[in-house]
Write a protein that holds these residues in place. Structure first.
Motif, mmCIF file in Angstrom:
data_model
loop_
_atom_site.group_PDB
_atom_site.id
_atom_site.type_symbol
_atom_site.label_atom_id
_atom_site.label_comp_id
_atom_site.label_asym_id
_atom_site.label_seq_id
_atom_site.Cartn_x
_atom_site.Cartn_y
_atom_site.Cartn_z
ATOM 1 N N VAL A 33 0.786 -1.251 -0.072
ATOM 2 C CA VAL A 33 0.121 0.031 0.260
ATOM 3 C C VAL A 33 0.764 1.200 0.170
ATOM 4 O O VAL A 33 1.828 1.204 0.795
ATOM 5 C CB VAL A 33 -0.769 0.000 1.288
ATOM 6 N N ILE A 34 0.479 2.068 -0.861
ATOM 7 C CA ILE A 34 1.222 3.508 -0.842
ATOM 8 C C ILE A 34 0.653 4.566 -0.035
ATOM 9 O O ILE A 34 0.923 5.381 0.649
ATOM 10 C CB ILE A 34 1.488 3.886 -2.458
ATOM 11 N N ARG A 35 -0.771 4.637 -0.484
ATOM 12 C CA ARG A 35 -1.743 5.405 0.527
ATOM 13 C C ARG A 35 -3.002 4.834 0.568
ATOM 14 O O ARG A 35 -3.408 4.045 -0.253
ATOM 15 C CB ARG A 35 -1.894 6.748 -0.471
ATOM 16 N N ALA A 36 -3.683 5.136 1.699
ATOM 17 C CA ALA A 36 -5.095 4.600 1.933
ATOM 18 C C ALA A 36 -6.007 5.847 2.405
ATOM 19 O O ALA A 36 -5.369 6.737 2.966
ATOM 20 C CB ALA A 36 -5.036 3.758 3.087
ATOM 21 N N GLY A 114 -12.369 -4.499 3.981
ATOM 22 C CA GLY A 114 -12.403 -3.689 5.068
ATOM 23 C C GLY A 114 -13.970 -3.478 5.669
ATOM 24 O O GLY A 114 -14.119 -2.621 6.198
ATOM 25 N N ILE A 115 -14.781 -4.408 5.023
ATOM 26 C CA ILE A 115 -15.966 -4.066 5.297
ATOM 27 C C ILE A 115 -16.760 -5.553 5.649
ATOM 28 O O ILE A 115 -17.583 -5.494 6.639
ATOM 29 C CB ILE A 115 -16.900 -3.317 4.101
ATOM 30 N N VAL A 116 -16.798 -6.383 4.757
ATOM 31 C CA VAL A 116 -17.296 -7.823 4.850
ATOM 32 C C VAL A 116 -16.324 -8.998 4.801
ATOM 33 O O VAL A 116 -15.756 -9.074 3.635
ATOM 34 C CB VAL A 116 -18.461 -8.033 4.096
ATOM 35 N N ASN A 117 -15.448 -9.418 5.978
ATOM 36 C CA ASN A 117 -14.937 -10.804 5.726
ATOM 37 C C ASN A 117 -13.709 -10.750 5.074
ATOM 38 O O ASN A 117 -13.233 -11.811 4.598
ATOM 39 C CB ASN A 117 -15.667 -11.915 5.504
ATOM 40 N N LYS A 118 -13.068 -9.456 4.906
ATOM 41 C CA LYS A 118 -11.893 -9.445 4.241
ATOM 42 C C LYS A 118 -10.902 -8.157 4.717
ATOM 43 O O LYS A 118 -11.538 -6.951 4.589
ATOM 44 C CB LYS A 118 -11.702 -9.299 2.826
ATOM 45 N N ASN A 119 -9.817 -8.396 5.160
ATOM 46 C CA ASN A 119 -8.902 -7.278 5.566
ATOM 47 C C ASN A 119 -8.776 -6.130 4.556
ATOM 48 O O ASN A 119 -8.754 -6.289 3.549
ATOM 49 C CB ASN A 119 -7.517 -7.712 5.968
ATOM 50 N N GLY A 120 -8.688 -4.852 5.005
ATOM 51 C CA GLY A 120 -8.823 -3.761 4.265
ATOM 52 C C GLY A 120 -7.229 -3.097 4.193
ATOM 53 O O GLY A 120 -6.187 -3.611 4.153
ATOM 54 N N THR A 121 -7.476 -1.832 3.781
ATOM 55 C CA THR A 121 -6.193 -1.015 3.318
ATOM 56 C C THR A 121 -5.179 -0.248 4.364
ATOM 57 O O THR A 121 -4.488 0.311 3.973
ATOM 58 C CB THR A 121 -6.805 0.029 2.282
ATOM 59 N N TYR A 122 -6.066 -0.135 5.669
ATOM 60 C CA TYR A 122 -4.881 0.646 6.402
ATOM 61 C C TYR A 122 -3.922 -0.457 6.933
ATOM 62 O O TYR A 122 -3.806 -0.811 8.158
ATOM 63 C CB TYR A 122 -5.846 1.040 7.780
ATOM 64 N N ALA A 123 -3.034 -0.775 6.052
ATOM 65 C CA ALA A 123 -1.959 -1.732 6.351
ATOM 66 C C ALA A 123 -0.682 -1.477 5.507
ATOM 67 O O ALA A 123 -1.029 -0.914 4.378
ATOM 68 C CB ALA A 123 -2.615 -3.067 6.236
ATOM 69 N N ASP A 142 -0.204 9.605 -6.842
ATOM 70 C CA ASP A 142 -0.674 8.742 -5.565
ATOM 71 C C ASP A 142 -1.973 9.314 -5.064
ATOM 72 O O ASP A 142 -2.793 8.712 -4.920
ATOM 73 C CB ASP A 142 0.469 8.412 -4.674
ATOM 74 N N LEU A 143 -1.752 10.588 -4.784
ATOM 75 C CA LEU A 143 -3.206 11.407 -4.257
ATOM 76 C C LEU A 143 -4.307 11.423 -4.885
ATOM 77 O O LEU A 143 -5.438 10.769 -4.359
ATOM 78 C CB LEU A 143 -2.660 12.828 -3.982
ATOM 79 N N GLN A 144 -4.243 11.547 -6.072
ATOM 80 C CA GLN A 144 -5.502 11.352 -7.053
ATOM 81 C C GLN A 144 -5.975 9.913 -7.009
ATOM 82 O O GLN A 144 -7.129 9.646 -6.949
ATOM 83 C CB GLN A 144 -5.023 11.804 -8.213
ATOM 84 N N LEU A 327 -13.175 17.316 5.066
ATOM 85 C CA LEU A 327 -13.209 16.424 3.732
ATOM 86 C C LEU A 327 -12.535 15.161 3.887
ATOM 87 O O LEU A 327 -12.616 14.388 4.438
ATOM 88 C CB LEU A 327 -12.900 17.412 2.751
ATOM 89 N N LYS A 328 -11.290 15.041 2.768
ATOM 90 C CA LYS A 328 -10.785 13.879 2.670
ATOM 91 C C LYS A 328 -9.592 13.715 3.459
ATOM 92 O O LYS A 328 -8.682 14.838 3.420
ATOM 93 C CB LYS A 328 -10.370 13.432 1.076
ATOM 94 N N ILE A 329 -9.264 12.856 4.241
ATOM 95 C CA ILE A 329 -7.913 12.451 5.138
ATOM 96 C C ILE A 329 -7.413 11.326 4.368
ATOM 97 O O ILE A 329 -8.227 10.269 4.151
ATOM 98 C CB ILE A 329 -8.307 12.273 6.433
ATOM 99 N N GLN A 330 -6.024 11.397 4.079
ATOM 100 C CA GLN A 330 -5.448 10.209 3.514
ATOM 101 C C GLN A 330 -4.441 9.805 4.314
ATOM 102 O O GLN A 330 -3.748 10.595 5.211
ATOM 103 C CB GLN A 330 -4.859 10.462 2.235
ATOM 104 N N LEU A 331 -3.895 8.552 4.481
ATOM 105 C CA LEU A 331 -2.911 7.886 5.087
ATOM 106 C C LEU A 331 -1.660 7.697 4.167
ATOM 107 O O LEU A 331 -1.985 7.045 3.162
ATOM 108 C CB LEU A 331 -2.959 6.667 5.934
ATOM 109 N N LYS A 332 -0.395 8.072 4.337
ATOM 110 C CA LYS A 332 0.511 8.078 3.610
ATOM 111 C C LYS A 332 1.470 6.777 4.120
ATOM 112 O O LYS A 332 2.236 7.035 5.170
ATOM 113 C CB LYS A 332 1.371 9.181 3.099
ATOM 114 N N MET A 333 1.788 5.568 3.357
ATOM 115 C CA MET A 333 2.891 4.867 4.081
ATOM 116 C C MET A 333 4.136 5.297 3.845
ATOM 117 O O MET A 333 4.640 6.022 2.818
ATOM 118 C CB MET A 333 2.598 3.589 3.482
ATOM 119 N N GLU A 334 4.918 4.995 4.970
ATOM 120 C CA GLU A 334 6.479 5.345 4.805
ATOM 121 C C GLU A 334 7.400 4.224 4.464
ATOM 122 O O GLU A 334 7.050 3.254 4.648
ATOM 123 C CB GLU A 334 7.005 6.203 6.155
#
Length: 334
Positions: A33-36, A114-123, A142-144, A327-334
């Motif tokens: 993951v690059i961004r979530a 990330g919603i039903v029975n599958k791990n999501g993107t905050y990883a 990446d932001l877009q 509005l939108k908050i994003q997480l940037k992986m390091e």
């Protein structure tokens, strides 16, 4: 790896370390993951909606690191990708049909990232089937690219064939999704009006989109009564839904893009029946259409960013995303 996990026991999100990197199954890719992106649905999941437990999140941009089987690796390794969040089973009668949209959105045995029975993107890593991945063009940042999933949800209204050139379309709600829907509708050469409570948000829309401060007054309702061919409800509350019944013309269409809790307001079916209004649900949409809008520069999503946080500050970012006016908050992986 690190990931944001929710459990019924904790009752709140936790940034945990030492979580094993997932192993891609047959036909799957391992994606770094690059961004979530943090979505309103994620915030509801964290509060306990749908009883989900695991790694949260469904909006992302990432890079393919591994593919199973390795014979497919040459076509995928190193590519930047977004991924459709519904993982359909490929086994049931719906999945065996030629109706891709139906199996994409309505396979009864689907999992949802990330919603039903599958791990999501905050990883730091996730897995998805290759059939769910779409490559991101080089000129899309990446932001877009992290906006592909919500923009695709806006494009679903077009995919459903609910609007045509010249239609009068209203969007009720000026949150992130409402703003994206307004721009997508404007791309269809519709006459678009957005009803919201925040001038600063509505003014992010292009000038050709009419902005109306929605105060719920009788004067406002009388001015726009029976005015619109299609009205899209994006507030997630019953008051917004009832406004749609007033401003939709007889035999018009109301599109529901969010689920509405009762909010203490009774649901009056009378105007929908008397005016013979069509109520249509609308959920996940075509990623390819969303990517094309970003590639062609027709929709500007950069303006919707409130802040980008490093992943180590994920819990603070989630708290920020839940504050009114964000509005939108994003997480940037390091």
């Amino acid at each position: 790896m690190q990931a944001v996990v929710v459990t019924k026991a904790s009752g709140s999100p936790e940034l945990k370390s030492g979580i094993p990197i997932p192993v891609p199954g047959p036909g799957e890719a391992l994606v770094k993951v690059i961004r979530a992106g943090i979505c309103a649905t994620d915030l509801e999941i964290i509060k306990g909606y749908a009883g989900f437990e695991g790694i949260v999140g469904h909006e992302f941009i990432g890079k393919v690191e591994k593919v199973n089987p390795e014979s497919e690796a040459g076509a995928w390794i190193g590519k930047r990708v977004a991924g459709e969040i519904n993982v359909f089973c490929n086994v049931c009668d719906i999945c065996k049909s030629d109706d891709y949209i139906r199996k994409r959105n309505h396979c009864p045995d689907r999992t949802v990232m990330g919603i039903v029975n599958k791990n999501g993107t905050y990883a730091e890593y996730l897995t998805l089937p290759l059939q769910n991945l779409l490559e991101i063009p080089e000129n899309v940042t990446d932001l877009q690219a992290c906006f592909v999933e919500p923009l695709a949800a806006a494009c679903r209204i077009v995919e459903q064939g609910l609007v045509s050139t010249g239609y009068k379309v209203a969007i009720v709600g000026d949150g992130k999704l409402g703003l994206l829907i307004a721009e997508v509708m404007a791309q269809q050469d519709c006459h678009v009006t957005i009803f919201g409570r925040h001038w600063d948000k509505m003014n992010l829309c292009p000038e050709k989109i009419t902005k109306v401060l929605s105060d719920g007054s009788e004067e406002l309702i009388n001015k726009y009564r029976d005015c619109f061919d299609v009205v899209v409800e994006v507030t997630g509350n019953m008051g917004g839904l009832m406004l749609t019944s007033e401003i939709t013309r007889p035999l018009g269409t109301v599109v529901l893009k969010t689920t509405c809790a009762s909010g203490g307001t009774e649901f009056n079916t009378s105007p929908f029946v008397v005016k013979e209004i069509k109520l249509i649900g609308s959920r996940c949409g075509p990623f390819a259409s969303a990517i094309k809008y970003l590639k062609d520069g027709k929709i500007n999503v950069d303006k919707l960013i409130t802040k980008v946080y490093p992943f180590k500050e994920a819990i603070t970012a989630i708290e920020h995303a839940g504050k009114k006016g964000t509005l939108k908050i994003q997480l940037k992986m390091e």
